[in-house]
Design a protein around this motif. Sequence first.
Motif, PDB file in Angstrom:
ATOM      1  N   ASP A   9     172.789 -21.413 -19.345  1.00 57.24           N
ATOM      2  CA  ASP A   9     172.768 -21.531 -20.962  1.00 57.24           C
ATOM      3  C   ASP A   9     170.992 -21.782 -21.193  1.00 57.24           C
ATOM      4  O   ASP A   9     170.726 -22.815 -21.017  1.00 57.24           O
ATOM      5  CB  ASP A   9     173.452 -22.636 -21.177  1.00 57.24           C
ATOM      6  N   SER A  10     170.533 -20.863 -21.822  1.00 59.30           N
ATOM      7  CA  SER A  10     169.166 -20.838 -22.108  1.00 59.30           C
ATOM      8  C   SER A  10     168.223 -21.642 -21.130  1.00 59.30           C
ATOM      9  O   SER A  10     167.153 -22.383 -21.487  1.00 59.30           O
ATOM     10  CB  SER A  10     168.917 -21.939 -23.459  1.00 59.30           C
ATOM     11  N   VAL A  11     168.306 -20.903 -19.892  1.00 63.55           N
ATOM     12  CA  VAL A  11     167.655 -21.611 -18.567  1.00 63.55           C
ATOM     13  C   VAL A  11     166.076 -21.256 -18.662  1.00 63.55           C
ATOM     14  O   VAL A  11     165.798 -19.945 -18.672  1.00 63.55           O
ATOM     15  CB  VAL A  11     168.316 -21.099 -17.425  1.00 63.55           C
ATOM     16  N   GLU A  12     165.245 -22.442 -18.541  1.00 61.19           N
ATOM     17  CA  GLU A  12     163.788 -22.270 -18.136  1.00 61.19           C
ATOM     18  C   GLU A  12     163.474 -22.746 -16.852  1.00 61.19           C
ATOM     19  O   GLU A  12     164.055 -24.024 -16.400  1.00 61.19           O
ATOM     20  CB  GLU A  12     163.041 -23.012 -19.315  1.00 61.19           C
ATOM     21  N   ILE A  13     162.893 -22.076 -16.096  1.00 64.48           N
ATOM     22  CA  ILE A  13     162.437 -22.649 -14.605  1.00 64.48           C
ATOM     23  C   ILE A  13     161.228 -22.663 -14.466  1.00 64.48           C
ATOM     24  O   ILE A  13     160.433 -21.774 -14.757  1.00 64.48           O
ATOM     25  CB  ILE A  13     163.164 -21.821 -13.495  1.00 64.48           C
ATOM     26  N   SER A  14     160.563 -23.883 -14.058  1.00 65.84           N
ATOM     27  CA  SER A  14     158.990 -23.997 -13.675  1.00 65.84           C
ATOM     28  C   SER A  14     158.693 -24.248 -12.610  1.00 65.84           C
ATOM     29  O   SER A  14     159.388 -24.976 -11.896  1.00 65.84           O
ATOM     30  CB  SER A  14     158.551 -24.842 -14.843  1.00 65.84           C
ATOM     31  N   PHE A  15     157.416 -23.740 -11.933  1.00 60.42           N
ATOM     32  CA  PHE A  15     156.824 -24.308 -10.642  1.00 60.42           C
ATOM     33  C   PHE A  15     155.910 -24.945 -11.127  1.00 60.42           C
ATOM     34  O   PHE A  15     154.656 -24.395 -12.039  1.00 60.42           O
ATOM     35  CB  PHE A  15     156.534 -22.977  -9.763  1.00 60.42           C
ATOM     36  N   ASP A  16     155.329 -26.261 -10.627  1.00 63.11           N
ATOM     37  CA  ASP A  16     154.377 -26.966 -10.969  1.00 63.11           C
ATOM     38  C   ASP A  16     154.075 -26.935 -12.493  1.00 63.11           C
ATOM     39  O   ASP A  16     152.826 -26.875 -12.907  1.00 63.11           O
ATOM     40  CB  ASP A  16     152.838 -26.622 -10.298  1.00 63.11           C
ATOM     41  N   GLY A  17     155.099 -27.292 -13.225  1.00 63.90           N
ATOM     42  CA  GLY A  17     154.998 -27.276 -14.873  1.00 63.90           C
ATOM     43  C   GLY A  17     154.764 -25.868 -15.632  1.00 63.90           C
ATOM     44  O   GLY A  17     154.721 -25.851 -16.612  1.00 63.90           O
ATOM     45  N   THR A  18     154.585 -24.933 -14.734  1.00 66.44           N
ATOM     46  CA  THR A  18     154.532 -23.493 -15.335  1.00 66.44           C
ATOM     47  C   THR A  18     155.505 -22.718 -15.297  1.00 66.44           C
ATOM     48  O   THR A  18     156.332 -22.467 -14.331  1.00 66.44           O
ATOM     49  CB  THR A  18     153.122 -22.852 -14.606  1.00 66.44           C
ATOM     50  N   PRO A  19     156.220 -22.306 -16.630  1.00 65.16           N
ATOM     51  CA  PRO A  19     157.571 -21.626 -16.747  1.00 65.16           C
ATOM     52  C   PRO A  19     157.251 -20.368 -15.956  1.00 65.16           C
ATOM     53  O   PRO A  19     156.622 -19.696 -16.268  1.00 65.16           O
ATOM     54  CB  PRO A  19     157.530 -21.675 -18.407  1.00 65.16           C
ATOM     55  N   VAL A  20     158.156 -19.995 -15.220  1.00 67.46           N
ATOM     56  CA  VAL A  20     158.481 -18.535 -14.784  1.00 67.46           C
ATOM     57  C   VAL A  20     159.514 -17.887 -14.863  1.00 67.46           C
ATOM     58  O   VAL A  20     159.656 -16.587 -15.038  1.00 67.46           O
ATOM     59  CB  VAL A  20     158.270 -18.693 -13.083  1.00 67.46           C
ATOM     60  N   VAL A  21     160.603 -18.415 -15.446  1.00 70.18           N
ATOM     61  CA  VAL A  21     161.664 -17.988 -15.919  1.00 70.18           C
ATOM     62  C   VAL A  21     162.103 -18.581 -17.287  1.00 70.18           C
ATOM     63  O   VAL A  21     161.958 -19.746 -17.467  1.00 70.18           O
ATOM     64  CB  VAL A  21     162.974 -18.246 -15.107  1.00 70.18           C
ATOM     65  N   HIS A  22     162.211 -17.626 -18.381  1.00 67.73           N
ATOM     66  CA  HIS A  22     162.470 -18.042 -19.699  1.00 67.73           C
ATOM     67  C   HIS A  22     163.703 -17.654 -20.370  1.00 67.73           C
ATOM     68  O   HIS A  22     164.075 -16.460 -20.558  1.00 67.73           O
ATOM     69  CB  HIS A  22     161.446 -17.407 -20.443  1.00 67.73           C
ATOM     70  N   ASP A  23     164.346 -18.789 -21.005  1.00 67.45           N
ATOM     71  CA  ASP A  23     165.338 -18.724 -21.806  1.00 67.45           C
ATOM     72  C   ASP A  23     166.403 -17.564 -21.277  1.00 67.45           C
ATOM     73  O   ASP A  23     166.800 -16.660 -22.065  1.00 67.45           O
ATOM     74  CB  ASP A  23     164.978 -17.989 -23.181  1.00 67.45           C
ATOM     75  N   ILE A  24     166.943 -17.938 -20.159  1.00 62.87           N
ATOM     76  CA  ILE A  24     167.990 -17.298 -19.523  1.00 62.87           C
ATOM     77  C   ILE A  24     169.585 -17.527 -19.835  1.00 62.87           C
ATOM     78  O   ILE A  24     169.660 -18.638 -19.392  1.00 62.87           O
ATOM     79  CB  ILE A  24     167.649 -16.727 -17.989  1.00 62.87           C
ATOM     80  N   SER A  25     170.222 -16.782 -20.375  1.00 66.40           N
ATOM     81  CA  SER A  25     171.607 -17.190 -20.515  1.00 66.40           C
ATOM     82  C   SER A  25     172.688 -15.965 -20.081  1.00 66.40           C
ATOM     83  O   SER A  25     172.454 -14.612 -20.235  1.00 66.40           O
ATOM     84  CB  SER A  25     171.909 -17.430 -21.985  1.00 66.40           C
ATOM     85  N   PHE A  26     173.577 -16.386 -19.293  1.00 65.56           N
ATOM     86  CA  PHE A  26     174.682 -15.437 -18.702  1.00 65.56           C
ATOM     87  C   PHE A  26     175.805 -16.325 -18.353  1.00 65.56           C
ATOM     88  O   PHE A  26     175.689 -17.435 -17.938  1.00 65.56           O
ATOM     89  CB  PHE A  26     174.081 -14.285 -17.888  1.00 65.56           C
TER      90      PHE A  26
END
Length: 261
Positions: A9-26
Amino acid sequence: MEKTLLNYDSVEISFDGTPVVHDISFSLQPGEILGLVGESGSGKSTLMKAAMGLLGDTGLVTRGDITFGGRSLVDMPESELRAVRGAKIGMIFQDAGASLCPIRTIGDQIYESMRAHGKIVNAEAKEHALELLTKLNFKEPERIWESYPFEMSGGMNQRAGIAISMLMNPPVLFADEPTSALDVAVQRQVVQEMLHVRELFGTAIIIVTHDIGVVSAMADTVLVLKDGRKMEYGPAKEVLEHPQNDYTKELLSAVPKLKRS
Ligand SMILES: Nc1ncnc2c1ncn2[C@@H]1O[C@H](COP(=O)(O)OP(=O)(O)OP(=O)(O)O)[C@@H](O)[C@H]1O
């Protein structure tokens, strides 16, 4: 409506505070096969690792939630996640040979992986494993049990890896590039085995692949990613036959070129 197994649900994933995956829902329903496609670095593996708490020290789900059977995997303590990995969410990787221990027989490794999830004696483990290998159409299950990984071909190791990941009958299987290291004829066998797993056990599968042929042979739904963002998501037939997004069109038009090389 079927009960959702896994939900992003609206997933954001970050490494060292920098988002690399943005707003993913499925979401993933029981028995559904979802193809996760996109170029290298688009975030496919990161999405799967996030569900299993395998992002490492620097990675974090910084927005949204991932739930399994309604429970958040993001907030789950490591001790509980350990029970989810393998038993609830099975995993297979590009190179099964590398994830198998080279100096121990397949049988030993099956016994150990089953013992990690509960009390079981070797004879029970063997009976269960041989039954499963037989169901999955292995011709000589007993020989697989006795073999060391180096005694088997890459394709056979990959097929054995899939069988091992099904020992605990997880409702979800994550398959990260399971066919990439194999030649075409063997790829087909591995695809057939995954479809057979779904048919036998109703397992839902997320398959990460660069190979659109594999996606069209297996997937019910497709999620196309680019730079950590969702480009397109929908029924496989619609996405593959009538892509709406320019990036998806580009990805699909690259297929004949890939096949020729
Ligand atoms: N441990 C990490 N530390 C920092 N950045 C990372 C880490 N793991 C992944 N990334 C970054 O996250 C982004 C997504 O990577 P990911 O490996 O999920 O892509 P992918 O689509 O699975 O690629 P591939 O097809 O090459 O496996 C990339 O920009 C990558 O550099």
